[in-house]
Scaffold this motif. Structure first.
Motif, PDB file in Angstrom:
ATOM      1  N   GLN A  99       0.801  -1.225   0.000  1.00  0.00           N
ATOM      2  CA  GLN A  99       0.000   0.000   0.000  1.00  0.00           C
ATOM      3  C   GLN A  99       0.835   1.276   0.000  1.00  0.00           C
ATOM      4  OE1 GLN A  99      -3.622  -0.448   0.351  1.00  0.00           O
ATOM      5  NE2 GLN A  99      -3.024  -2.548  -0.079  1.00  0.00           N
ATOM      6  N   HIS A 100       2.076   1.154  -0.393  1.00  0.00           N
ATOM      7  CA  HIS A 100       2.891   2.369  -0.416  1.00  0.00           C
ATOM      8  C   HIS A 100       2.691   3.141  -1.707  1.00  0.00           C
ATOM      9  CE1 HIS A 100       5.685   0.269   2.623  1.00  0.00           C
ATOM     10  NE2 HIS A 100       4.799   1.015   3.238  1.00  0.00           N
ATOM     11  N   LEU A 101       2.215   2.439  -2.719  1.00  0.00           N
ATOM     12  CA  LEU A 101       2.029   3.090  -4.012  1.00  0.00           C
ATOM     13  C   LEU A 101       0.679   2.718  -4.609  1.00  0.00           C
ATOM     14  CD1 LEU A 101       5.420   2.528  -5.895  1.00  0.00           C
ATOM     15  CD2 LEU A 101       4.581   4.652  -4.905  1.00  0.00           C
ATOM     16  N   GLY A 102       0.062   3.683  -5.251  1.00  0.00           N
ATOM     17  CA  GLY A 102      -1.143   3.395  -6.010  1.00  0.00           C
ATOM     18  C   GLY A 102      -0.769   2.920  -7.401  1.00  0.00           C
ATOM     19  N   GLU A 103      -1.758   2.592  -8.175  1.00  0.00           N
ATOM     20  CA  GLU A 103      -1.537   2.032  -9.508  1.00  0.00           C
ATOM     21  C   GLU A 103      -0.747   2.973 -10.422  1.00  0.00           C
ATOM     22  OE1 GLU A 103      -1.258  -0.631 -12.290  1.00  0.00           O
ATOM     23  OE2 GLU A 103      -2.311  -1.054 -10.406  1.00  0.00           O
ATOM     24  N   SER A 104      -1.195   4.211 -10.489  1.00  0.00           N
ATOM     25  CA  SER A 104      -0.552   5.109 -11.457  1.00  0.00           C
ATOM     26  C   SER A 104       0.837   5.524 -10.988  1.00  0.00           C
ATOM     27  CB  SER A 104      -1.431   6.332 -11.699  1.00  0.00           C
ATOM     28  OG  SER A 104      -1.444   7.142 -10.541  1.00  0.00           O
ATOM     29  N   GLU A 105       0.995   5.676  -9.672  1.00  0.00           N
ATOM     30  CA  GLU A 105       2.325   6.012  -9.165  1.00  0.00           C
ATOM     31  C   GLU A 105       3.287   4.871  -9.424  1.00  0.00           C
ATOM     32  OE1 GLU A 105      -0.388   6.246  -7.371  1.00  0.00           O
ATOM     33  OE2 GLU A 105      -0.623   8.391  -6.934  1.00  0.00           O
TER      34      GLU A 105
ATOM     35  N   HIS B  94       7.727  18.906  -9.435  1.00  0.00           N
ATOM     36  CA  HIS B  94       6.972  19.060 -10.679  1.00  0.00           C
ATOM     37  C   HIS B  94       5.915  17.977 -10.825  1.00  0.00           C
ATOM     38  CE1 HIS B  94      10.332  21.665 -12.472  1.00  0.00           C
ATOM     39  NE2 HIS B  94       9.262  22.410 -12.273  1.00  0.00           N
ATOM     40  N   LEU B  95       6.316  16.782 -10.489  1.00  0.00           N
ATOM     41  CA  LEU B  95       5.356  15.679 -10.608  1.00  0.00           C
ATOM     42  C   LEU B  95       4.175  15.874  -9.671  1.00  0.00           C
ATOM     43  CD1 LEU B  95       7.705  12.606 -10.988  1.00  0.00           C
ATOM     44  CD2 LEU B  95       6.119  13.521 -12.671  1.00  0.00           C
ATOM     45  N   HIS B 100       0.681  14.001 -10.628  1.00  0.00           N
ATOM     46  CA  HIS B 100       1.030  12.619 -10.910  1.00  0.00           C
ATOM     47  C   HIS B 100       1.367  11.844  -9.650  1.00  0.00           C
ATOM     48  CE1 HIS B 100       2.250  14.113 -15.121  1.00  0.00           C
ATOM     49  NE2 HIS B 100       1.013  13.674 -15.132  1.00  0.00           N
ATOM     50  N   LEU B 101       1.699  12.583  -8.621  1.00  0.00           N
ATOM     51  CA  LEU B 101       2.072  11.939  -7.366  1.00  0.00           C
ATOM     52  C   LEU B 101       1.401  12.630  -6.193  1.00  0.00           C
ATOM     53  CD1 LEU B 101       5.955  11.468  -7.630  1.00  0.00           C
ATOM     54  CD2 LEU B 101       4.209   9.698  -7.787  1.00  0.00           C
ATOM     55  N   GLY B 102       0.998  11.824  -5.233  1.00  0.00           N
ATOM     56  CA  GLY B 102       0.495  12.393  -3.995  1.00  0.00           C
ATOM     57  C   GLY B 102       1.643  12.668  -3.043  1.00  0.00           C
ATOM     58  N   GLU B 103       1.340  13.188  -1.893  1.00  0.00           N
ATOM     59  CA  GLU B 103       2.368  13.565  -0.923  1.00  0.00           C
ATOM     60  C   GLU B 103       3.228  12.380  -0.481  1.00  0.00           C
ATOM     61  OE1 GLU B 103       4.709  15.915   1.052  1.00  0.00           O
ATOM     62  OE2 GLU B 103       2.964  16.708  -0.025  1.00  0.00           O
ATOM     63  N   SER B 104       2.581  11.316  -0.074  1.00  0.00           N
ATOM     64  CA  SER B 104       3.352  10.207   0.487  1.00  0.00           C
ATOM     65  C   SER B 104       4.106   9.452  -0.605  1.00  0.00           C
ATOM     66  CB  SER B 104       2.440   9.266   1.265  1.00  0.00           C
ATOM     67  OG  SER B 104       1.597   8.564   0.380  1.00  0.00           O
ATOM     68  N   GLU B 105       3.522   9.361  -1.767  1.00  0.00           N
ATOM     69  CA  GLU B 105       4.237   8.719  -2.864  1.00  0.00           C
ATOM     70  C   GLU B 105       5.470   9.534  -3.245  1.00  0.00           C
ATOM     71  OE1 GLU B 105       1.035   9.326  -2.987  1.00  0.00           O
ATOM     72  OE2 GLU B 105       0.057   7.366  -3.087  1.00  0.00           O
ATOM     73  N   ALA B 106       5.315  10.821  -3.213  1.00  0.00           N
ATOM     74  CA  ALA B 106       6.438  11.690  -3.545  1.00  0.00           C
ATOM     75  C   ALA B 106       7.580  11.479  -2.557  1.00  0.00           C
ATOM     76  CB  ALA B 106       5.996  13.150  -3.540  1.00  0.00           C
ATOM     77  N   ARG B 107       7.202  11.359  -1.292  1.00  0.00           N
ATOM     78  CA  ARG B 107       8.251  11.164  -0.292  1.00  0.00           C
ATOM     79  C   ARG B 107       8.940   9.828  -0.478  1.00  0.00           C
ATOM     80  NH1 ARG B 107       6.396  10.498   4.477  1.00  0.00           N
ATOM     81  NH2 ARG B 107       4.326  11.391   4.195  1.00  0.00           N
ATOM     82  N   LEU B 108       8.147   8.805  -0.779  1.00  0.00           N
ATOM     83  CA  LEU B 108       8.729   7.479  -1.028  1.00  0.00           C
ATOM     84  C   LEU B 108       9.696   7.528  -2.198  1.00  0.00           C
ATOM     85  CD1 LEU B 108       9.012   4.423  -0.993  1.00  0.00           C
ATOM     86  CD2 LEU B 108       6.850   4.255  -2.220  1.00  0.00           C
ATOM     87  N   LEU B 109       9.239   8.103  -3.282  1.00  0.00           N
ATOM     88  CA  LEU B 109      10.089   8.158  -4.478  1.00  0.00           C
ATOM     89  C   LEU B 109      11.371   8.922  -4.201  1.00  0.00           C
ATOM     90  CD1 LEU B 109      10.518   7.552  -7.406  1.00  0.00           C
ATOM     91  CD2 LEU B 109       9.148   9.564  -8.004  1.00  0.00           C
ATOM     92  N   GLN B 110      11.244  10.022  -3.490  1.00  0.00           N
ATOM     93  CA  GLN B 110      12.420  10.828  -3.188  1.00  0.00           C
ATOM     94  C   GLN B 110      13.415  10.045  -2.340  1.00  0.00           C
ATOM     95  OE1 GLN B 110      11.865  15.073  -2.406  1.00  0.00           O
ATOM     96  NE2 GLN B 110      12.992  14.778  -0.516  1.00  0.00           N
TER      97      GLN B 110
END
Lengths: 145, 145
Positions: A99-105, B94-95, B100-110
DNA sequence: AACTTAAAGGTCAATAATAGTCAAAGGGGA
DNA sequence: TCCCCTTTGACTATTATTGACCTTTAAGTT
């Protein structure tokens, strides 16, 4: 047909890189110059004329005590792509499960990582991949705590 | 690969931090110097050149009896300012802007990308970063079409 | 509490160890 | 011969190592 010192140093370096695991070697400029009985700046000349980025190499260096010159061959290797891509897919799948990522992410991240890996050599990919696994493990750990 | 005393001390400290639970360790300067057979001020040199705030660490210390040096790896958003990290932040921002990304997804990716980049050399980072930008541009293009 | 002492860590500048730059000189083949 | 690539070396830039001296803190003494 007598080859120049520049040619001989070039060959020498290429042999070392071929023998290396990660398409990467480190040398000491002065030491290499000593080996070929030339001035150190000739090694710099060889690097700039034979090991430029255009030639498919990256060179980095550090001055000072125990300094070095690192030469890396950057070459893509289409054959090993599929294997690493499969590994990336696995990792992404795990993140989705947790649950850390949604589909599009997840699709975005996967696309980014594929592109990211394309210009690395096979060995470099595996190195980077292992770093990625580490990062994910650490991140998961932080999340579940 | 790591040759100088400075490099070895750096590596040693990083291993300790990795093993720690809180991304934080405490050492005794003199003791560490003894371990590596160098003068204490060399430890200070390592700290200032490899564990600065810019590098993503905070160091604190206390003199006198029972003195110590505490080194903490700070989270990415605390403001690690290296060039590439700043670039990654920009990209992530930018994303987010483009939804394209929510807050928590952005943090994960970073977090993933930072970790990923840690063991790459400077040149490799820039190479990989340019690929990343490409991928993002391509992704943005696909989304808006 | 005030003072003293010992035990840390900090600063800074000198020195050593590397690598880079650049322009001039050399040399071999079309 | 002339041009282009190679070779050289003097000067510069960067990084690491060391040591003498300074500051801070804790603990012990009076």
């Amino acid at each position: 047909m007598r080859r120049s010192i520049t040619d001989r140093i070039e060959q020498y370096i290429k042999v070392l890189i071929n023998r290396s695991d990660l398409q990467q070697i480190e040398i000491q400029r002065a030491e290499l110059a000593e080996t070929f009985s030339c001035v150190p700046s000739q090694v710099t000349y060889v690097l700039s004329t034979r090991f430029s980025y255009k030639d498919g190499y990256i060179t980095e260096s550090r001055r000072g005590g125990k300094g070095f010159v690192r030469i890396t061959r950057v070459k893509s290797d289409a054959g090993s792509c599929s294997r690493v891509q499969a590994d990336i897919k696995d990792l992404i799948a795990h993140l989705k499960e947790d649950q850390h990522l949604g589909e599009s992410e997840a699709r975005l991240l996967q696309d980014l990582l594929f592109t990211l890996f394309m210009d690395l050599s096979k060995e470099q990919r595996h190195l980077v991949l292992s770093k990625l696994v580490e990062a994910m493990a650490r991140y998961s750990g932080l999340q579940t705590d």
